[in-house]
Design a protein around this motif. Structure first.
Motif, PDB file in Angstrom:
ATOM      1  N   LEU A 191      17.278  -2.139  47.294  1.00  0.00           N
ATOM      2  CA  LEU A 191      17.637  -3.197  47.837  1.00  0.00           C
ATOM      3  C   LEU A 191      17.645  -4.577  47.067  1.00  0.00           C
ATOM      4  N   GLY A 192      18.636  -5.453  47.543  1.00  0.00           N
ATOM      5  CA  GLY A 192      18.357  -6.964  47.137  1.00  0.00           C
ATOM      6  C   GLY A 192      18.851  -8.094  47.809  1.00  0.00           C
ATOM      7  N   PHE A 193      19.235  -9.005  47.444  1.00  0.00           N
ATOM      8  CA  PHE A 193      19.624 -10.115  48.481  1.00  0.00           C
ATOM      9  C   PHE A 193      20.947 -10.512  48.174  1.00  0.00           C
ATOM     10  N   GLU A 194      21.779 -10.990  49.127  1.00  0.00           N
ATOM     11  CA  GLU A 194      22.983 -11.915  49.176  1.00  0.00           C
ATOM     12  C   GLU A 194      22.447 -13.379  49.468  1.00  0.00           C
ATOM     13  N   THR A 195      22.769 -14.312  48.759  1.00  0.00           N
ATOM     14  CA  THR A 195      22.553 -15.600  49.072  1.00  0.00           C
ATOM     15  C   THR A 195      23.868 -16.244  50.072  1.00  0.00           C
ATOM     16  N   LEU A 196      23.118 -16.478  51.087  1.00  0.00           N
ATOM     17  CA  LEU A 196      24.277 -17.206  52.019  1.00  0.00           C
ATOM     18  C   LEU A 196      24.363 -18.623  52.196  1.00  0.00           C
ATOM     19  N   THR A 197      23.509 -19.354  51.694  1.00  0.00           N
ATOM     20  CA  THR A 197      23.520 -20.698  51.757  1.00  0.00           C
ATOM     21  C   THR A 197      24.486 -21.360  50.787  1.00  0.00           C
ATOM     22  N   LEU A 198      25.199 -22.431  50.943  1.00  0.00           N
ATOM     23  CA  LEU A 198      26.054 -22.812  50.102  1.00  0.00           C
ATOM     24  C   LEU A 198      26.007 -24.408  50.066  1.00  0.00           C
ATOM     25  N   ALA A 199      25.380 -24.954  48.814  1.00  0.00           N
ATOM     26  CA  ALA A 199      25.298 -26.175  48.729  1.00  0.00           C
ATOM     27  C   ALA A 199      24.581 -26.412  47.306  1.00  0.00           C
ATOM     28  N   PRO A 200      25.115 -27.571  46.674  1.00  0.00           N
ATOM     29  CA  PRO A 200      24.514 -27.784  45.081  1.00  0.00           C
ATOM     30  C   PRO A 200      22.866 -27.865  45.167  1.00  0.00           C
ATOM     31  N   ILE A 201      22.630 -27.685  44.124  1.00  0.00           N
ATOM     32  CA  ILE A 201      21.020 -27.822  43.555  1.00  0.00           C
ATOM     33  C   ILE A 201      21.006 -29.065  42.652  1.00  0.00           C
ATOM     34  N   ASP A 202      20.194 -30.115  42.655  1.00  0.00           N
ATOM     35  CA  ASP A 202      20.315 -31.189  41.934  1.00  0.00           C
ATOM     36  C   ASP A 202      19.963 -30.678  40.662  1.00  0.00           C
ATOM     37  N   LEU A 203      21.066 -30.874  39.640  1.00  0.00           N
ATOM     38  CA  LEU A 203      21.088 -30.269  38.251  1.00  0.00           C
ATOM     39  C   LEU A 203      20.126 -31.589  37.333  1.00  0.00           C
ATOM     40  N   ALA A 204      20.114 -32.804  37.930  1.00  0.00           N
ATOM     41  CA  ALA A 204      19.443 -33.978  37.400  1.00  0.00           C
ATOM     42  C   ALA A 204      17.893 -33.635  37.145  1.00  0.00           C
ATOM     43  N   LEU A 205      17.603 -32.737  38.018  1.00  0.00           N
ATOM     44  CA  LEU A 205      16.099 -32.353  38.016  1.00  0.00           C
ATOM     45  C   LEU A 205      15.770 -30.879  37.205  1.00  0.00           C
ATOM     46  N   VAL A 206      16.777 -30.198  36.618  1.00  0.00           N
ATOM     47  CA  VAL A 206      16.771 -29.095  35.827  1.00  0.00           C
ATOM     48  C   VAL A 206      16.365 -29.589  34.419  1.00  0.00           C
ATOM     49  N   ALA A 207      15.289 -28.769  34.069  1.00  0.00           N
ATOM     50  CA  ALA A 207      15.037 -28.780  32.386  1.00  0.00           C
ATOM     51  C   ALA A 207      15.602 -27.507  32.144  1.00  0.00           C
ATOM     52  N   PRO A 208      16.730 -27.687  31.260  1.00  0.00           N
ATOM     53  CA  PRO A 208      17.426 -26.354  30.704  1.00  0.00           C
ATOM     54  C   PRO A 208      16.700 -25.503  29.966  1.00  0.00           C
ATOM     55  N   ASP A 209      15.635 -26.107  29.103  1.00  0.00           N
ATOM     56  CA  ASP A 209      15.121 -25.417  28.155  1.00  0.00           C
ATOM     57  C   ASP A 209      13.871 -24.700  28.700  1.00  0.00           C
ATOM     58  N   LEU A 210      13.569 -24.899  30.024  1.00  0.00           N
ATOM     59  CA  LEU A 210      12.856 -23.732  30.714  1.00  0.00           C
ATOM     60  C   LEU A 210      13.474 -22.709  31.314  1.00  0.00           C
ATOM     61  N   LEU A 211      14.784 -22.596  31.413  1.00  0.00           N
ATOM     62  CA  LEU A 211      15.427 -21.587  32.237  1.00  0.00           C
ATOM     63  C   LEU A 211      15.993 -20.394  31.019  1.00  0.00           C
ATOM     64  N   THR A 212      15.719 -19.306  31.501  1.00  0.00           N
ATOM     65  CA  THR A 212      16.036 -18.214  30.505  1.00  0.00           C
ATOM     66  C   THR A 212      17.778 -18.086  30.512  1.00  0.00           C
ATOM     67  N   ARG A 213      18.354 -17.191  29.617  1.00  0.00           N
ATOM     68  CA  ARG A 213      19.724 -16.967  29.693  1.00  0.00           C
ATOM     69  C   ARG A 213      20.266 -16.403  30.982  1.00  0.00           C
ATOM     70  N   GLU A 214      19.595 -15.554  31.624  1.00  0.00           N
ATOM     71  CA  GLU A 214      19.689 -14.796  32.821  1.00  0.00           C
ATOM     72  C   GLU A 214      19.617 -15.962  34.032  1.00  0.00           C
ATOM     73  N   GLU A 215      18.604 -16.757  34.029  1.00  0.00           N
ATOM     74  CA  GLU A 215      18.523 -17.824  34.965  1.00  0.00           C
ATOM     75  C   GLU A 215      19.637 -19.000  34.906  1.00  0.00           C
ATOM     76  N   THR A 216      19.867 -19.139  34.057  1.00  0.00           N
ATOM     77  CA  THR A 216      21.081 -20.344  33.894  1.00  0.00           C
ATOM     78  C   THR A 216      22.296 -19.531  34.099  1.00  0.00           C
ATOM     79  N   ALA A 217      22.544 -18.267  34.050  1.00  0.00           N
ATOM     80  CA  ALA A 217      23.837 -17.452  34.170  1.00  0.00           C
ATOM     81  C   ALA A 217      23.853 -17.617  36.078  1.00  0.00           C
ATOM     82  N   TRP A 218      22.634 -17.386  36.309  1.00  0.00           N
ATOM     83  CA  TRP A 218      22.609 -17.276  37.847  1.00  0.00           C
ATOM     84  C   TRP A 218      22.927 -18.731  38.421  1.00  0.00           C
ATOM     85  N   LEU A 219      22.411 -19.675  38.002  1.00  0.00           N
ATOM     86  CA  LEU A 219      22.581 -21.228  38.565  1.00  0.00           C
ATOM     87  C   LEU A 219      24.080 -21.265  38.314  1.00  0.00           C
TER      88      LEU A 219
END
Length: 615
Positions: free
Chosen positions: A549-577
């Motif tokens: 099993l897994g999850f389908e995300t239903l909610t659709l609204a932006p996440i504030d990228l000004a608060l994201v520190a890209p160097d803390l994200l993995t390549r896979e996490e960046t791809a998801w975002l």
């Protein structure tokens, strides 16, 4: 700016009359020779939201939280609340009369054991306690050398002179194109469950289950479309519905009369007596069934079976129509929230927006869809330090400006006829600090870990809860609430049995909807929470050996990228975002105005592009 919301009050709670009201209650206790009285925050159905005539705890103490219990003795009184409401309780009650007690330090039962006088009788209303809750009270009173005793009439009701009348909102049919299953078919499933369990009848005490099983909705409480009432569903024969006839109009009557016999609520005790007289084995819901129900059956000679109402598990698994409705509701809601976030980005940096302004504006955007029925719960709108209060509720007395250099957290939801939504976004106003970006990104990593999780059938919420916490744990951090709760289909925004939490014991099943909402809270500074709703779905994994099993995300609204520190994200996490934001942009762009569309294009630029996202 106007500060009027259709569905939410911002009035400050008052405890000015608390001393007089508790004195009146103590007089009623003394007249009956009672040492104490227990006042839970509950109605006869153990609902999260209760009608005005059941707000006994709020009337008595001034405390307006959704969970808490007061114990009033002749010379002292305590209000026991969990960690969500510790600060709120201290602000709302008259602490010279009532002592707020954090549940983490002392339970209701421990306080009773320590304070009930030897030989004292602790009274309770048998309509406001479940069998398990009563057993705990009995053990505590016995340990103190006293005992518990039911009252025939709630003592608070005796002294609440201007108590509101019971609600009489109209009962309306919930159409089959939205419910996805005829009520008759649902009732057949319930009867089959009773047969498997060798039960003769089920007493439906949970209004959510009543609404689902009979395909009806109502308006007896705020935020959830509930018709308050009961039903008795026998293994064989027609069910009996106990609803105020004044709430059942022609259309609802036509829908219900083909399914069940209808009676006034006052006829329920006689129906329970009849079950007992027939020596029936009767299921009473362990979570919502009042002690008074079971005692009536047993007194008449019946056999009581306290356990889960089988409707609860059926209701949790959404069918194709309910899933389609939820997806449609989330597209509509996503457009409204995106318009709000664009408005906030334009207006907040000037320092003129208050927490109440934000609540009113978001509700207005949702209302412009002409599909909004209610807000799903009172909006949590917290700027700066108020955002660190997990269940903060803004009032005119606590309202503060959204100021540059702070974080703003808004947790809100909507009730549409085709679905229920719940979303939290945290945004930076001005330039966030490095600490804010670090904490936000760790919360985001946990959110993504849940969103991308694959797990075998039979997995419980407790088994995946740690996925959301690991990025915080690695920095010595955590949050003190669950990661996710179940959500209904145009029903309660908090629905069981499914949840993602350390205590989530129900197995997740395809069709269940849960929230994904890790957070972080720095007291007196800021709060962070990122919440989307997700749908449990089957997941094909090439070469896999077990059903997954897994999850389908239903909610659709932006996440504030000004608060994201890209160097803390993995390549896979960046791809998801990046993929999530591309989906938001593609889905919502044509549903918003040109100004919002331009903002959305900028707000959802790929992180992988290396473009710097300003606050």
């Amino acid at each position: 700016m106007s500060q009027t919301a259709r569905f939410q009050s911002f009035e400050d709670p008052s405890h000015r009359e608390g001393a007089a009201r508790i004195a009146a209650l103590r007089a009623a206790m003394a007249q009956r020779g009672l040492a104490g009285f227990v006042v839970p925050r509950a109605d006869e159905h153990q609902s999260e939201y209760v009608p005005p005539n059941a707000e006994r705890l709020a009337w008595l103490t001034g405390f307006t939280g959704s969970a808490g219990t007061a114990v009033v003795l002749a010379d002292k009184a305590a209000l026991v609340v969990d960690g969500r409401y510790t600060l709120q309780a201290g602000e709302q009650v008259d602490t010279a009369v009532v002592t707020p007690v954090p549940l983490a330090e002392t339970s209701v039962e421990a306080w009773i054991e320590a304070n009930l006088p030897a030989g004292g009788v602790l009274a309770y209303d048998p309509w406001l306690h479940t069998a398990d809750g009563l057993a705990r009270l009995e053990r505590a009173a016995a340990a103190a050398g006293g005992r518990v005793e039911p009252t025939s009439l709630n003592l608070v009701d005796l002294v609440w002179i201007d108590r509101p009348a019971a609600p009489r909102a109209p009962v309306v049919p919930h159409p089959e194109h939205l419910s996805g299953e005829a009520a008759a078919a649902k009732l057949d499933r319930v009867r089959a469950a009773l047969a498997r369990a060798r039960l003769d009848a089920l007493v439906v005490s949970d209004p959510h289950n009543l609404a689902w099983a009979f395909n009806i909705r109502g308006g007896d409480v705020a935020h959830t479309p509930l018709p308050l009432g009961y039903a008795v569903i026998p293994r064989e024969g027609r069910p009996r519905l106990f609803l105020d006839p004044g709430k059942v109009g022609t259309e609802a009557a036509a829908a219900l009369d083909g399914l069940a016999d209808r009676d006034e609520p006052g006829a329920l005790p006689d129906a329970l007596d009849a079950l007992g007289a027939a020596k029936a084995r009767v299921r009473i819901d362990a979570a919502t069934g009042a002690v008074a129900l079971g005692r009536r059956v047993e007194a008449a000679g019946g056999s009581l079976d306290v356990g889960p109402d089988p409707i609860t598990a059926m209701k949790a698994v959404k069918n194709a129509a309910e899933i389609a409705g939820s997806r449609a509701a989330h597209v509509r809601d996503g457009a409204a929230v995106t318009r709000f976030l664009a408005w906030l980005a334009r207006e907040a940096p000037g320092g003129a927006i208050s927490e109440i302004d934000a609540v009113v504006r978001l509700e207005a955007f949702r209302a412009e869809s002409n599909a909004l029925r209610e807000v799903a719960f009172p909006t949590i709108s917290g700027s700066g330090p108020n955002g660190a209060i997990v269940h903060y509720r803004v009032t005119r007395g606590t309202d503060r400006r959204v100021q540059p250099g702070e974080l703003f957290l808004i947790d809100s939801g909507a009730q549409y006829g085709d679905g229920t939504t719940d979303i939290t976004r945290t945004v930076a106003v001005g330039t966030p600090s490095a600490e804010m970006r670090d904490r936000f990104t760790r919360v985001l990593k946990g959110h993504i870990a849940i969103a991308t999780a694959s797990f075998p059938r039979g997995t419980t919420g407790a088994q995946i809860d740690a996925f959301a916490r690991r990025p915080l744990w690695e920095a010595g951090l955590d949050f003190d609430h669950g990661t996710g709760h179940g959500v209904g289909a145009f029903l309660s925004v908090h629905e069981g049995p499914q949840r993602i939490a350390k205590t989530g014991t129900a197995a997740l099943q395809p069709g269940m909807i849960v929230s994904n909402e890790p957070g972080y809270y720095k007291p007196r500074a800021f709060g962070i929470r990122i919440e989307n709703l997700v749908l449990v779905e089957e997941r094909e994994i090439p070469g896999g050996e077990r059903p997954m099993l897994g999850f389908e995300t239903l909610t659709l609204a932006p996440i504030d990228l000004a608060l994201v520190a890209p160097d803390l994200l993995t390549r896979e996490e960046t791809a998801w975002l990046d993929a999530y934001h591309a989906r938001v942009r593609e889905t919502v762009s044509d549903l918003v105005d040109a100004e919002t569309r331009a903002w959305l294009a900028e707000a959802t630029q790929p992180v992988s592009s290396g473009v710097r996202h300003p606050a």
